[in-house]
Motif scaffolding. Structure first.
Motif, PDB file in Angstrom:
ATOM      1  N   LEU A 199       0.816  -1.228   0.000  1.00  0.00           N
ATOM      2  CA  LEU A 199       0.000   0.000   0.000  1.00  0.00           C
ATOM      3  C   LEU A 199       0.849   1.278   0.000  1.00  0.00           C
ATOM      4  O   LEU A 199       0.607   2.200   0.769  1.00  0.00           O
ATOM      5  CB  LEU A 199      -0.971   0.003   1.193  1.00  0.00           C
ATOM      6  N   GLN A 200       1.828   1.316  -0.870  1.00  0.00           N
ATOM      7  CA  GLN A 200       2.652   2.530  -0.961  1.00  0.00           C
ATOM      8  C   GLN A 200       1.875   3.660  -1.629  1.00  0.00           C
ATOM      9  O   GLN A 200       1.880   4.793  -1.179  1.00  0.00           O
ATOM     10  CB  GLN A 200       3.925   2.257  -1.768  1.00  0.00           C
ATOM     11  N   ILE A 201       1.245   3.331  -2.751  1.00  0.00           N
ATOM     12  CA  ILE A 201       0.465   4.357  -3.454  1.00  0.00           C
ATOM     13  C   ILE A 201      -0.977   3.889  -3.579  1.00  0.00           C
ATOM     14  O   ILE A 201      -1.249   2.828  -4.146  1.00  0.00           O
ATOM     15  CB  ILE A 201       1.026   4.648  -4.864  1.00  0.00           C
ATOM     16  N   LEU A 202      -1.883   4.675  -3.030  1.00  0.00           N
ATOM     17  CA  LEU A 202      -3.312   4.385  -3.153  1.00  0.00           C
ATOM     18  C   LEU A 202      -3.936   5.475  -4.020  1.00  0.00           C
ATOM     19  O   LEU A 202      -3.405   6.593  -4.102  1.00  0.00           O
ATOM     20  CB  LEU A 202      -3.983   4.348  -1.781  1.00  0.00           C
ATOM     21  N   PHE A 203      -5.033   5.146  -4.662  1.00  0.00           N
ATOM     22  CA  PHE A 203      -5.659   6.101  -5.577  1.00  0.00           C
ATOM     23  C   PHE A 203      -7.107   6.363  -5.188  1.00  0.00           C
ATOM     24  O   PHE A 203      -7.895   5.428  -5.048  1.00  0.00           O
ATOM     25  CB  PHE A 203      -5.615   5.574  -7.013  1.00  0.00           C
ATOM     26  N   ALA A 204      -7.428   7.638  -5.021  1.00  0.00           N
ATOM     27  CA  ALA A 204      -8.818   8.034  -4.802  1.00  0.00           C
ATOM     28  C   ALA A 204      -9.141   9.158  -5.793  1.00  0.00           C
ATOM     29  O   ALA A 204      -8.290   9.582  -6.558  1.00  0.00           O
ATOM     30  CB  ALA A 204      -9.020   8.495  -3.359  1.00  0.00           C
ATOM     31  N   GLY A 205     -10.358   9.643  -5.754  1.00  0.00           N
ATOM     32  CA  GLY A 205     -10.785  10.676  -6.700  1.00  0.00           C
ATOM     33  C   GLY A 205     -11.918  10.165  -7.558  1.00  0.00           C
ATOM     34  O   GLY A 205     -12.120   8.953  -7.672  1.00  0.00           O
ATOM     35  N   GLU A 206     -12.682  11.090  -8.134  1.00  0.00           N
ATOM     36  CA  GLU A 206     -13.891  10.686  -8.874  1.00  0.00           C
ATOM     37  C   GLU A 206     -13.611   9.640  -9.949  1.00  0.00           C
ATOM     38  O   GLU A 206     -14.439   8.776 -10.201  1.00  0.00           O
ATOM     39  CB  GLU A 206     -14.633  11.890  -9.436  1.00  0.00           C
ATOM     40  N   ALA A 207     -12.437   9.707 -10.583  1.00  0.00           N
ATOM     41  CA  ALA A 207     -12.141   8.804 -11.699  1.00  0.00           C
ATOM     42  C   ALA A 207     -11.786   7.395 -11.240  1.00  0.00           C
ATOM     43  O   ALA A 207     -11.410   6.555 -12.045  1.00  0.00           O
ATOM     44  CB  ALA A 207     -11.011   9.371 -12.545  1.00  0.00           C
TER      45      ALA A 207
END
Ligand SMILES: Cc1cc2nc3c(=O)[nH]c(=O)nc-3n(C[C@H](O)[C@H](O)[C@H](O)COP(=O)(O)OP(=O)(O)OC[C@H]3O[C@@H](n4cnc5c(N)ncnc54)[C@H](O)[C@@H]3O)c2cc1C
Ligand SMILES: *[C@@H]1O[C@H](CO)[C@@H](O)[C@H](O)[C@H]1NC(C)=O
Ligand SMILES: *[C@@H]1O[C@H](CO)[C@@H](O)[C@H](O)[C@H]1NC(C)=O
Length: 562
Positions: A518-526
């Motif tokens: 879990l180094q880079i997680l992605f959130a945001g509408e897309a």
């Protein structure tokens, strides 16, 4: 001895980032385990929520509507903080209930019996594409017992599929096939409509249909509906209930979520330039297990180490970051990510606000308080019949309407190339272009047949002047590079799921297991498969990633399905 706290850095203080911060900060036990930082490239929080002011009115430069109040988390917060009431009038406070006045280029007001059948055709086709149950609300229903819109949808999608091949069907081609099928069923005769100079019935119907397509372009941000994927359309979910705007401003929601965070936790003016991470421990000799695996480099030259980073930057920013050689991610993102990022669509939608100055128009439009909710039906851009004084970038603008009932501020939405062009125009060019357009639409506004042979009675010509304008600039702002995402032809809902996948990825085999998770997680509408493009989609994605980390640290038992 106290163990070192894990550092979580959230990139972006928009809806997704602030929601994640709120969740992580308020979770029981988290303060002993985490050190939390939000870094925001801009000088304000809110991101694509940008409540602002114009001509004394509160306006929204970005997110405007709660898309369905039933079950919307944004609506719930708005209620809790009492943001739905205000002593001052606000943008679209009367909802979208005002009856539009539809006018065809040349200045002729269109009667409901001309507009409504095409409007219901369009609505039924969209409902069909979105997998909703289709009811025939057409006013012609009684006279056309045999006309079934659901059959029309079936027919249109069948013809499209056979033309385009499965999987490449666009909403745009489906809609046009629907219109053609409608014409065949109606056995349309292309006769002149009485009173409507320069318009045959078919031209008029096509132009009304095109107006609805233009509204759809602003809803989806697909500048060309031929690039909007048909199959994904039915995966998109709307909340039930009415759609409303927020009296105290959309920003009040973000401010409320941010209010629990201590001062200094959100750092403004911190633009991330590079994200160094460790996809494979063994290949990266530089990595030592007692240091944090992710290193952020900022535009101001500073660096920050992190155990976990939640990236919430827009799809537009991600697209730009994978195009450049010196991309934002080092090493570059794995293929499944870059493919999803490039396949998904991210369009430009802009809002334009105009302060009415003087108006000389037929009596009906003289009074500011009665400036209509004007819907504009244009000739095709290549038509010889078009008014050459109307600039090309106005020709796909579906409407111009007062901010609220008696406001002297008018609002228009732009999409695609026209929205991009708008950003580059000077205020004066915009004022002149819109004035030309509106004046032409409000002139000769009657059914008087005498107008047909000449230029009309000069007294009926109108002149509308604007004193001031304000436009959003989502396409050119380097922190956004567009407005919201859509599923483009060639992409699918699965790409939205790929967007949400954390790195290092589980699928990358045993190599990944040796590097920190879990180094880079992605959130945001897309990153939301069914609520992309919305504030509540961004909200849910922020919760999802916060919960992913909480679960990883066993601070919550179950991960809910967002
Ligand atoms: C004109 C317009 C109208 C809209 N209308 C509606 C509507 O009516 N209803 C609705 O539900 N939604 C609407 N939306 C969509 C909604 O605004 C977005 O889906 C939502 O706000 C996105 O939130 P987010 O957190 O995913 O991204 P963002 O709000 O974009 O947040 C990302 C943040 O990251 C920051 N950032 C970017 N790059 C960097 C970097 N390198 N370093 C540090 N920080 C960086 C940005 O400044 C930004 O603050 C509209 C959007 C626009 C543009
Ligand atoms: C009809 O079109 C012609 C251009 O071909 C234009 O000169 C004329 O003004 C138009 N009439 C109306 C009423 O729009
Ligand atoms: C946000 O609003 C301000 C006005 O308050 C405006 O200057 C700015 O351009 C807006 N941002 C975008 C990207 O449109």
């Amino acid at each position: 001895m106290v163990a070192k706290k894990s550092r979580i850095v959230i990139i972006g203080a928009g809806m997704a980032g602030i929601t994640a911060a709120n969740k992580l900060y308020t979770a029981a036990g988290s303060k002993d385990l985490f050190e939390l930082v939000v870094v925001e490239g801009g000088e304000r929080i809110g991101g694509r929520i940008n409540t602002s002011e114009f001509g004394g009115d509160r306006i929204e430069m970005g997110a405007t509507w709660i898309h369905g109040i039933g079950g919307s988390p944004v609506h719930k917060i708005a209620q809790e903080i009492n943001a739905l009431e205000s002593a001052h009038p606000w943008e679209c406070m009367d909802g979208s209930s005002d009856e539009p006045t539809t006018v065809a280029e040349g200045g002729l007001e269109l009667e409901p019996d001309v507009v409504d059948p095409i409007s219901s055709l369009f609505k039924n086709l969209m409902d069909y594409a979105q997998g909703k149950q289709v009811f025939d609300e057409s006013p012609e229903r009684e006279c056309n017992g045999d006309f079934e819109y659901s059959k029309l949808g079936d027919e249109a999608s069948r013809i499209c599929a056979s033309n385009d091949g499965v999987g490449k069907l666009s909403v745009g081609s489906f809609l046009r096939q629907g219109l053609d099928t409608y014409w065949v069923w109606k056995k349309n005769r292309d006769e002149q409509v009485s009173g409507y100079t320069n318009w045959s019935r078919k031209l008029l119907q096509e132009a009304i249909f095109a107006m609805h397509e233009n509204i759809q372009r602003t809803y989806t941000s697909a500048g060309d509906l031929l690039t909007l994927d048909y199959n994904a359309e039915s995966e998109y979910r709307m909340f039930p209930g009415e759609e409303i705007t927020i009296a105290k401003g959309y920003l009040s929601i973000v401010q409320s979520l941010a209010s629990v965070l201590p001062p200094g936790l959100i750092q403004l003016g911190k633009k991330v330039r590079k994200i160094q991470w460790q996809p494979d421990n063994r290949k990266n000799k530089g990595y030592e297990s007692d240091t944090r695996p992710v290193k952020l480099h900022f535009s101001d030259g500073s660096v920050l180490l992190a155990d976990h980073v939640i990236v919430t930057v827009s799809l537009g920013v991600l697209k730009a970051s994978i195009c450049q050689d010196s991309g934002m991610f080092n090493p570059p993102l794995p293929r499944f990510k870059t493919e999803a990022i490039s396949r998904l669509g991210f369009g430009v939608v802009n809002k334009l606000f105009l302060q009415l100055g003087s108006i000389h128009a037929p009596p009906k439009f003289q009074d500011f308080s009665k400036f209509p909710f004007l819907q504009m039906v244009f000739h095709r851009a290549d038509s010889e019949l078009r008014n050459k004084k109307i600039p090309w970038w106005m020709r796909k603008t579906a409407s111009l309407c007062p901010l609220y009932h008696d406001s002297s501020v008018l609002l228009s939405w732009f999409a695609g190339e026209e929205a991009r062009a708008l950003e580059a125009l000077s205020d004066e060019e915009i004022i002149n272009g819109v004035s030309q357009t509106v004046s032409s639409f409000l002139s000769q506004n009657s059914h008087s047949h005498e107008l047909c042979n000449g230029n009309g009675n000069p007294e009926e010509n109108s002149e509308v002047k604007f004193s001031k304008v304000l436009k959003s600039q989502w396409g050119s702002d380097p922190l956004f590079l567009g407005s919201y995402s859509y599923v483009a032809v060639g992409s699918s809902g699965e790409d939205l799921d790929s967007m949400a996948e954390p790195l290092p990825s589980d699928d990358s085999g045993s190599a990944a297991s040796s590097s920190p998770p879990l180094q880079i997680l992605f959130a945001g509408e897309a990153t939301h498969r069914t609520h992309y493009s919305t504030t509540h989609g961004a909200y849910c994605s922020g919760l999802r990633e916060a919960n992913r980390l909480l679960q990883h640290y066993q601070l919550v038992g179950v991960q809910k399905n967002y």
